[in-house]
Design a protein around this motif. Structure first.
Motif, PDB file in Angstrom:
ATOM      1  N   ILE A  16       0.846  -1.193   0.000  1.00 50.72           N
ATOM      2  CA  ILE A  16       0.000   0.000   0.000  1.00 50.72           C
ATOM      3  C   ILE A  16       0.882   1.243   0.000  1.00 50.72           C
ATOM      4  N   ASP A  17       0.646   2.138  -0.937  1.00 44.09           N
ATOM      5  CA  ASP A  17       1.415   3.367  -1.024  1.00 44.09           C
ATOM      6  C   ASP A  17       1.255   4.196   0.248  1.00 44.09           C
ATOM      7  N   THR A  18       2.357   4.527   0.905  1.00 46.09           N
ATOM      8  CA  THR A  18       2.318   5.242   2.182  1.00 46.09           C
ATOM      9  C   THR A  18       1.665   6.603   2.043  1.00 46.09           C
ATOM     10  N   GLN A  19       1.946   7.295   0.969  1.00 44.64           N
ATOM     11  CA  GLN A  19       1.389   8.643   0.775  1.00 44.64           C
ATOM     12  C   GLN A  19      -0.126   8.594   0.645  1.00 44.64           C
ATOM     13  N   ARG A  20      -0.630   7.590  -0.072  1.00 41.27           N
ATOM     14  CA  ARG A  20      -2.079   7.444  -0.199  1.00 41.27           C
ATOM     15  C   ARG A  20      -2.707   7.155   1.158  1.00 41.27           C
ATOM     16  N   ARG A  21      -2.081   6.276   1.928  1.00 43.29           N
ATOM     17  CA  ARG A  21      -2.604   5.931   3.238  1.00 43.29           C
ATOM     18  C   ARG A  21      -2.662   7.155   4.149  1.00 43.29           C
ATOM     19  N   GLN A  22      -1.609   7.960   4.138  1.00 39.65           N
ATOM     20  CA  GLN A  22      -1.535   9.118   5.025  1.00 39.65           C
ATOM     21  C   GLN A  22      -2.541  10.203   4.661  1.00 39.65           C
ATOM     22  N   SER A  23      -3.045  10.184   3.435  1.00 36.05           N
ATOM     23  CA  SER A  23      -4.010  11.198   3.010  1.00 36.05           C
ATOM     24  C   SER A  23      -5.426  10.891   3.483  1.00 36.05           C
ATOM     25  N   LEU A  24      -5.628   9.707   4.049  1.00 38.72           N
ATOM     26  CA  LEU A  24      -6.954   9.298   4.511  1.00 38.72           C
ATOM     27  C   LEU A  24      -7.162   9.652   5.975  1.00 38.72           C
ATOM     28  N   PRO A  25      -8.412   9.919   6.374  1.00 34.25           N
ATOM     29  CA  PRO A  25      -8.679  10.134   7.800  1.00 34.25           C
ATOM     30  C   PRO A  25      -8.515   8.830   8.571  1.00 34.25           C
ATOM     31  N   GLU A  26      -8.259   8.936   9.862  1.00 34.21           N
ATOM     32  CA  GLU A  26      -8.081   7.745  10.686  1.00 34.21           C
ATOM     33  C   GLU A  26      -9.364   6.951  10.815  1.00 34.21           C
ATOM     34  N   ASN A  27     -10.498   7.626  10.704  1.00 35.31           N
ATOM     35  CA  ASN A  27     -11.779   6.919  10.808  1.00 35.31           C
ATOM     36  C   ASN A  27     -12.842   7.605   9.980  1.00 35.31           C
ATOM     37  N   LEU A  28     -13.854   6.858   9.659  1.00 37.67           N
ATOM     38  CA  LEU A  28     -15.020   7.353   8.927  1.00 37.67           C
ATOM     39  C   LEU A  28     -16.205   6.514   9.377  1.00 37.67           C
ATOM     40  N   ASP A  29     -17.342   7.149   9.607  1.00 39.79           N
ATOM     41  CA  ASP A  29     -18.506   6.419  10.124  1.00 39.79           C
ATOM     42  C   ASP A  29     -19.780   7.076   9.620  1.00 39.79           C
ATOM     43  N   TYR A  30     -20.474   6.396   8.708  1.00 42.05           N
ATOM     44  CA  TYR A  30     -21.709   6.929   8.124  1.00 42.05           C
ATOM     45  C   TYR A  30     -22.965   6.496   8.883  1.00 42.05           C
ATOM     46  N   ARG A  31     -22.813   5.726   9.960  1.00 43.24           N
ATOM     47  CA  ARG A  31     -23.989   5.159  10.626  1.00 43.24           C
ATOM     48  C   ARG A  31     -24.990   6.219  11.073  1.00 43.24           C
ATOM     49  N   ASN A  32     -24.507   7.333  11.582  1.00 44.10           N
ATOM     50  CA  ASN A  32     -25.398   8.369  12.103  1.00 44.10           C
ATOM     51  C   ASN A  32     -25.545   9.549  11.159  1.00 44.10           C
ATOM     52  N   ASP A  33     -25.133   9.370   9.918  1.00 42.30           N
ATOM     53  CA  ASP A  33     -25.292  10.425   8.926  1.00 42.30           C
ATOM     54  C   ASP A  33     -26.780  10.626   8.626  1.00 42.30           C
ATOM     55  N   PRO A  34     -27.237  11.856   8.437  1.00 42.96           N
ATOM     56  CA  PRO A  34     -28.660  12.105   8.127  1.00 42.96           C
ATOM     57  C   PRO A  34     -29.151  11.373   6.883  1.00 42.96           C
ATOM     58  N   CYS A  35     -28.228  11.005   5.998  1.00 39.13           N
ATOM     59  CA  CYS A  35     -28.631  10.309   4.772  1.00 39.13           C
ATOM     60  C   CYS A  35     -28.684   8.784   4.920  1.00 39.13           C
ATOM     61  N   MET A  36     -28.352   8.287   6.114  1.00 40.60           N
ATOM     62  CA  MET A  36     -28.359   6.834   6.322  1.00 40.60           C
ATOM     63  C   MET A  36     -29.708   6.384   6.872  1.00 40.60           C
ATOM     64  N   PRO A  37     -30.479   5.601   6.110  1.00 42.05           N
ATOM     65  CA  PRO A  37     -31.778   5.103   6.599  1.00 42.05           C
ATOM     66  C   PRO A  37     -31.596   4.108   7.734  1.00 42.05           C
TER      67      PRO A  37
END
Length: 332
Positions: A110-131
């Motif tokens: 895995i390219d290190t630069q690509r990995r570092q550009s991502l947030p440590e976490n993401l969670d759509y469970r409580n997003d207003p668009c999630m039914p």
């Protein structure tokens, strides 16, 4: 008969469950899940058979949860008094639908630069668009639920208008897939694109876990598919990038007995590895806890299963083949 004989042996070994007698635990379970097996005509035979299965499952759950090395716990749920052949009706990903040459290339570095550009976490469970989490029931239509949820979410993000789409339309109308006998989520998106759109649940028909007559009309459309694509297999960063850009991903995974009893934590059962996929779910995020990377998955077994209908599973190790067949959809 062999299966029932094993159940009897384990059931006899369990006399008290968390301070309750067998009868108390069984009656409480039935009450919680709205089950009633008592029929005067059979003298309670069916109830006793289901009780034996429940007590056998309880012994398995206690044995697993008493272990020191697992990263997840098991719990009772609607499946606890079912034979494997019964709860497996709640699966439905058809591996014969997998494109033959898309997933042959694996990414081992895995390219290190690509990995570092991502947030440590993401969670759509409580997003207003999630039914809210839905329930496919005893119909092998997980592929339809895995197809509609990413489209619901992506449409909402683009139009700022929440929508609940109809899995029943796919079960009834998509003839490439096989309704309650299984299917594949990208084929469902292909059907939606060719049909002109996905119907709103409120305008089509209430989901009833059965294949019926196709009643789709253009006036029912709540969202349309512009395009869809697969993510490169076994490329965790590519999956994260796609999830960031397009929203939740439809994926396939291998489900074994322990997953049916999943309660909480990060699922890590080795029994599901290197076996054919049989279930479709949706990935809605990722995170790390105590050094363990995991995906957040959304199932279609109702909110009383797992972590309010969701689950967590190890990330970066292709657990249960969940990193093989990720796909995203783009709405019109």
């Amino acid at each position: 008969m062999k299966f029932l004989d094993v159940i009897v042996v384990f059931a006899m070994a369990v006399s008290v469950i968390d301070g309750q007698s067998d009868d108390e635990a069984w009656n409480e379970y039935k009450k919680e899940h709205g089950k009633n097996y008592w029929f005067y005509i059979d003298g309670g035979l069916r109830d006793r058979m289901r009780k034996r299965i429940f007590l056998y499952r309880n012994a398995e759950i206690k044995r697993h949860n008493s272990g020191k090395f697992s990263t997840y716990t098991q719990a009772h749920n609607y499946f606890s008094d079912m034979r494997p052949s019964e709860w497996q009706r709640y699966l439905g990903a058809n591996p014969t639908k997998i494109p033959s040459n898309i997933f042959s290339e694996e990414t081992n570095t895995i390219d290190t630069q690509r990995r570092q550009s991502l947030p440590e976490n993401l969670d759509y469970r409580n997003d207003p668009c999630m039914p809210e989490v839905k329930n496919q029931a005893a119909c092998g239509s997980c592929w339809a639920f895995a197809a509609t949820n990413p489209l619901e979410f992506a449409h909402c993000k683009k139009s700022n208008a929440p929508v609940i789409l109809s899995e029943k339309q796919l079960v009834d109308c998509d003839r490439v897939n096989a309704g309650c006998n299984g299917g594949w989520y990208t084929d469902a998106w292909d059907y939606i694109e060719k049909a002109g759109g996905s119907a709103q649940t409120s305008l089509y028909a209430r989901y009833n876990a059965r294949r019926g007559i196709c009643r789709f009309r253009k006036r029912m459309i709540g969202a349309k598919v512009s395009s869809f694509s697969y993510v490169k297999a076994n490329d965790v960063v590519a999956m994260q990038e796609a999830m960031q850009t397009y929203g939740p991903l439809a994926v396939a995974m291998t489900v074994v007995n322990s997953f049916a009893s999943y309660g909480s934590g990060i699922y890590d059962d080795a029994a599901c590895d290197n076996r054919e996929v049989n279930h479709a779910v949706v990935l809605v995020g990722w995170d790390t806890v105590d050094g363990v990377d995991y995906w957040i998955g959304r199932n279609s077994w109702g909110p009383k299963w797992g972590e309010n209908g969701y689950f967590r599973i190890k990330r970066g190790v292709n657990k249960c083949k969940i990193e093989n067949y990720a796909a995203y959809v783009v709405p019109v």
